[in-house]
Write a protein that holds these residues in place. Structure first.
Motif, short mmCIF file in Angstrom:
data_model
loop_
_atom_site.label_atom_id
_atom_site.label_comp_id
_atom_site.label_asym_id
_atom_site.label_seq_id
_atom_site.Cartn_x
_atom_site.Cartn_y
_atom_site.Cartn_z
N ARG A 43 0.87 -1.17 0.00
CA ARG A 43 0.00 0.00 0.00
C ARG A 43 0.91 1.22 0.00
N LYS A 44 0.61 2.15 -0.86
CA LYS A 44 1.33 3.42 -0.89
C LYS A 44 2.85 3.23 -0.98
N GLU A 46 4.63 0.92 0.16
CA GLU A 46 5.26 0.29 1.32
C GLU A 46 4.61 -1.05 1.60
N ILE A 47 5.36 -1.86 2.36
CA ILE A 47 4.89 -3.22 2.60
C ILE A 47 3.80 -3.25 3.65
N PHE A 48 2.78 -4.00 3.31
CA PHE A 48 1.61 -4.10 4.17
C PHE A 48 1.51 -5.57 4.61
N HIS A 49 1.87 -6.48 3.72
CA HIS A 49 1.89 -7.90 4.06
C HIS A 49 3.13 -8.53 3.44
N PHE A 50 4.06 -8.87 4.30
CA PHE A 50 5.40 -9.27 3.86
C PHE A 50 5.39 -10.50 2.95
N GLN A 83 8.30 7.79 3.07
CA GLN A 83 8.37 9.24 3.29
C GLN A 83 9.70 9.82 2.82
N VAL A 158 12.43 6.97 5.87
CA VAL A 158 12.29 6.33 7.17
C VAL A 158 12.96 4.96 7.13
N SER A 160 13.07 2.19 8.96
CA SER A 160 12.40 0.90 9.12
C SER A 160 11.64 0.49 7.86
N ARG A 161 11.07 1.46 7.16
CA ARG A 161 10.28 1.13 5.96
C ARG A 161 11.20 0.70 4.82
N ASN A 164 12.38 -2.75 5.45
CA ASN A 164 11.40 -3.78 5.11
C ASN A 164 11.47 -4.18 3.65
N GLY A 227 2.40 10.26 -0.73
CA GLY A 227 1.76 8.96 -0.53
C GLY A 227 0.38 8.87 -1.14
N ASP A 231 -4.11 4.19 -6.89
CA ASP A 231 -5.05 3.50 -6.00
C ASP A 231 -6.02 4.47 -5.35
#
Lengths: 398, 397
Positions: A43-44, A46-50, A83, A158, A160-161, A164, A227, A231
């Protein structure tokens, strides 16, 4: 010079793509294979479900491996979301007489050292220009002056993102060549040297996010991510006409339009209806309005930012749109209106051997990432060769 | 301090939750004046303002003048920055104001200079002092101008950062409910009435000697896991069908979007206030109706209070968390994307910046496929909500 095939991976919100590029005899780059799979779990940008993301990436990788007849071990990763922002940075040092390469290294290193919030990490430090005693754009080594300055643009996101996204690569037992901001990749592929020189704004309209990169005064002046992507348009349409995401996506692709037309006010579109439900229609102009407002806002956000930074007037070559969203009807016309600049749809260039079906705006990021990889691999090869020469020279002297 | 106690039980309750109602800015001062007009046992109510004359004019007993240096006892002329500076000038006074309370119900008419600038400061101070902060705010009418709207949105964004939960009441939405020939003073008076009913409802919900136990921890749990999105509703009834009347007003009325907020809510607090004639059957009916209206498995906490002199009268107050999430959801990977959210917080707390409240144009229900991911906030606006909804454009036209 022998360069291994370069592989770029782009994990997008709507598609996952893998591009394989190889050097031709004449040194130009040729894209030899593409893997292109639907994306889920994003989503956007970035990971939403790995796990879903890993599965999609694997599909695209296998496609590319089969097409290129190659085992992929290492990838350049084009990333977005997170971001990602750009921060201009400047450092100045006093110099004594003639400027040396050491001075140049020193001031560049200082300009790279910026303080970011703890959760952020630098993705790119892009060199802008030097200035000697306030005179910008000079090549400083050998000049005489008192103050040497370096300007850079620090692209950061960021931590952490971004991690991922890198974790997906690791989970698939691949090596990471380099993480890259996808907007820069698209600019690399879609902008000509001339456009960069004149000043241009590249906007990559992705499924989940919108990247932008600004070239002004022959350097990269700003970059970032919003972001909001295709979608959002789909979601707006789904919400307005009470449709499923799939239905709304289909309606958008078939009739979506960034401009509201007079004819749209009288034309009605059939809407999918559930079994037993009365047939429904929607005014085309309503659909156009929804799409127009969303795209206008997104462009407007970028325009406002550029205006604040006084960059808008420096874009002699106008606006170039890439990404899947560039297929939207009248999107260039809307961008021209919002930015007050000429606008064109950008497709990958700067790489030969592209067949016609590869010259589409949505491939700009992937091709750009391969181009970047190819250039840095070539530079590395040259550097190691010259380093070897130096070494040999030394040994010779001794 | 809090309401005057009449028996020992009240004292116990007051120890549990000492409520402070504070209005920041001129509009809030007016609202509190209205709310106090026929409030039998008011909580501690304070008015905070830069404008000394406006403070003197309000019926609120506890008055805190801020920013004597920067604002010189006058209003801020609509300048939020001035409001912020004024509050920062008197941090100690604000700290003293909130000290000794458990809950701050902060009332502000966002858009004005003092409210927009000072309210987030007060909220921050209160949280630093350990209070749970519930902000109850109005947003300007469209005709009040774009600048005021923008300023209000910025204030709202700030408040979302500093308060535990924000309940927003956009005047523009109320506008739609008023007859088109409503005069300007009437429109503002209507907003004031809605606000004061809300404040009193919240107060009743929290501070009364409740027959059914509903206390601070219930509210805390709701607010903390609501992702800062609370819908609020208040309905009243009188005479024989009073429960039905109150229910109808609430479930079919505008405050909860004709029950849509309830239908989407995962958890809610429901408080019934009535006279000595409040019956168990009425409570059962109310509970059942909400259970039917809410989504399956929704957590409904019910409280009831008996008020002297309320015979033949019944009031319902609802605070609903539309995105109530259990605090921990191990195993699910959720990447928050809000601009100010640390990436390692669990999903339930990751929604700090979500556009507040179903009462606003563009509630969380409009986030659609983005409802489970952290929002994209730009200058206080939730970009995940369709633009046409945020701009109030009707589709189909």
């Amino acid at each position: 010079m022998n360069i291994e095939p370069i592989v770029a991976l782009e994990i997008g919100t709507s598609r996952v793509r893998v591009f394989v590029g190889e050097a031709r005899e004449d040194g130009a780059l040729m894209i030899t294979a593409v893997g292109d799979a639907a994306s889920s779990g994003m989503r956007k940008g970035e990971i939403f479900h790995f796990d879903s993301v890993c599965a999609c990436v694997e599909t695209a990788l296998r496609q590319a491996e089969e097409a290129a007849d190659l085992k992929i071990n290492e990838v350049y990763l084009a990333m977005s979301g997170s971001q990602i922002e750009a921060l201009p940075s400047r450092a100045e040092i006093p110099v004594d007489g003639e400027i040396t390469p050491q001075d140049v290294d020193h001031v560049k290193r200082m300009a790279k050292e910026v303080t970011l919030p703890a959760d952020r990490e630098i993705l790119h430090s892009i060199f802008g220009q030097f200035a000697v005693d306030g005179l910008p754009g000079v090549t400083p080594v050998g000049l005489v002056g008192q103050r040497l300055a370096a300007e850079m643009l620090i692209v950061h996101g960021v931590h952490s993102r971004m991690v991922n996204l890198v974790r997906v690569v690791k989970a698939l037992k691949l090596e990471m060549a380099e993480p890259l901001f996808s907007g820069l990749c698209s600019a690399q592929a879609a902008l000509s040297a001339e456009q960069k020189h004149q000043g241009a704004l590249l906007i990559d309209l992705g499924g989940g996010k919108t990247d932008y990169v600004v070239y002004a005064q022959a350097k990269i002046a700003d970059a970032g991510v919003i972001g909001v992507g295709g979608d959002h348009v789909t979601n707006d349409v789904a919400r307005a006409f009470r449709l499923s995401t799939t239905e709304a996506e289909a309606l958008k692709l078939q009739h979506g339009d960034a401009m509201v037309s007079a004819a749209g006010r009288t034309r009605r579109l059939p809407l999918p209806a559930a079994a037993g439900e009365a047939p429904r229609t929607a005014k085309l102009s309503d659909l156009q309005t929804i799409v127009h407002l969303r795209m206008e806002e997104t462009f407007g956000l970028i325009a406002a930012r550029l205006k604040r930074q006084k960059l808008l007037s420096l874009l002699g070559a106008g606006v170039v749109l890439t990404g899947g969203g560039a297929h939207l009807k009248n999107v260039a016309a809307l961008a021209e209106k919002v930015f007050g600049l000429p606008c064109e749809i950008g497709v990958p260039r700067n790489a030969s051997g592209l067949t016609a079906n590869l010259a589409v705006p949505e491939y700009a990021t992937g091709v750009g990432a391969v181009l970047h990889g190819y250039r840095s691999a070539r530079t590395a090869a040259e550097e190691s060769r010259s380093a070897w020469k130096k070494l040999a020279h030394w040994f010779g002297v001794n | 301090m809090a309401a005057k106690s009449e028996n020992a039980q009240d004292d116990v309750r007051e120890l549990r939750c000492r409520v402070l109602v504070a209005g920041v800015g001129g509009a809030a001062g007016n609202v509190l004046g209205h709310a106090l007009a026929d409030w039998p046992e008011p909580p501690t109510v304070a008015a905070v303002n830069t404008d000394v004359r406006a403070l003197e004019a309000t019926a609120v007993a506890l008055k805190v003048a801020i920013g004597r240096t920067v604002a010189k006892g006058m209003g801020t002329g609509g300048d939020a920055e001035l409001g912020r500076l004024a509050a920062n000038e008197d941090l100690d006074a604000l700290r003293a104001l909130v000290a000794g309370h458990d809950l701050l119900l902060l009332v502000a008419g966002l858009g004005g200079g003092t409210a927009t600038g000072a309210a987030p400061v007060l909220a921050r101070i209160a949280r630093e002092e350990g209070l749970l902060v519930l902000a109850y705010v109005t947003l300007p009418f469209a005709f009040e101008g774009a600048r005021r709207q923008e300023q209000a949105q910025e204030g709202l964004a700030d408040l979302k950062q500093s308060a535990d939960a924000v309940i927003g009441l956009p005047n523009q939405r109320l506008h739609a409910l008023l007859p088109s020939d409503t005069s300007l003073p009437d429109a503002f008076a209507f907003v004031d009435r809605m606000m004061s009913a809300g404040i009193r409802g919240l107060w009743t919900l929290l501070a009364r000697d409740n027959m059914l136990n509903l206390d601070f921890s219930d509210l805390q749990s709701l607010v903390e896991n609501s992702g800062n999105e609370c819908g609020f509703g208040y309905g009243e009834g009188q005479g024989p069908g009073k429960a039905e009347q109150a229910l109808q007003g609430l479930l079919e009325g505008p405050m909860l979007e004709k029950g849509r907020v309830i239908a989407n809510s995962g958890a809610m607090i429901l408080n019934v206030a009535g006279g000595p004639d409040l019956s168990l059957a009425e409570l059962e009916t109310i509970h059942r109706r909400f259970q039917e209206a809410a989504r399956p498995g929704a957590r409904i906490s019910l409280g009831a209070a008996v008020l002297a002199g309320w015979t033949g009268r019944l009031a319902l107050t609802v605070l609903a968390a539309e995105h109530w999430l259990p605090p921990a959801r191990p195993g699910s990977l959720v990447i928050p994307a809000g601009p100010d959210v640390p990436a390692d917080v669990p999903a339930g707390r990751a929604r700090k910046n979500v556009q507040q409240s179903e009462l606003q144009l563009g509630g969380a229900g409009d986030r659609g496929r983005f409802r489970d991911v952290a929002p994209t906030i730009h200058e206080g606006a939730d970009l995940d909500i369709p633009v046409y909804i945020r701009r109030g454009i009707r589709i189909p036209s």
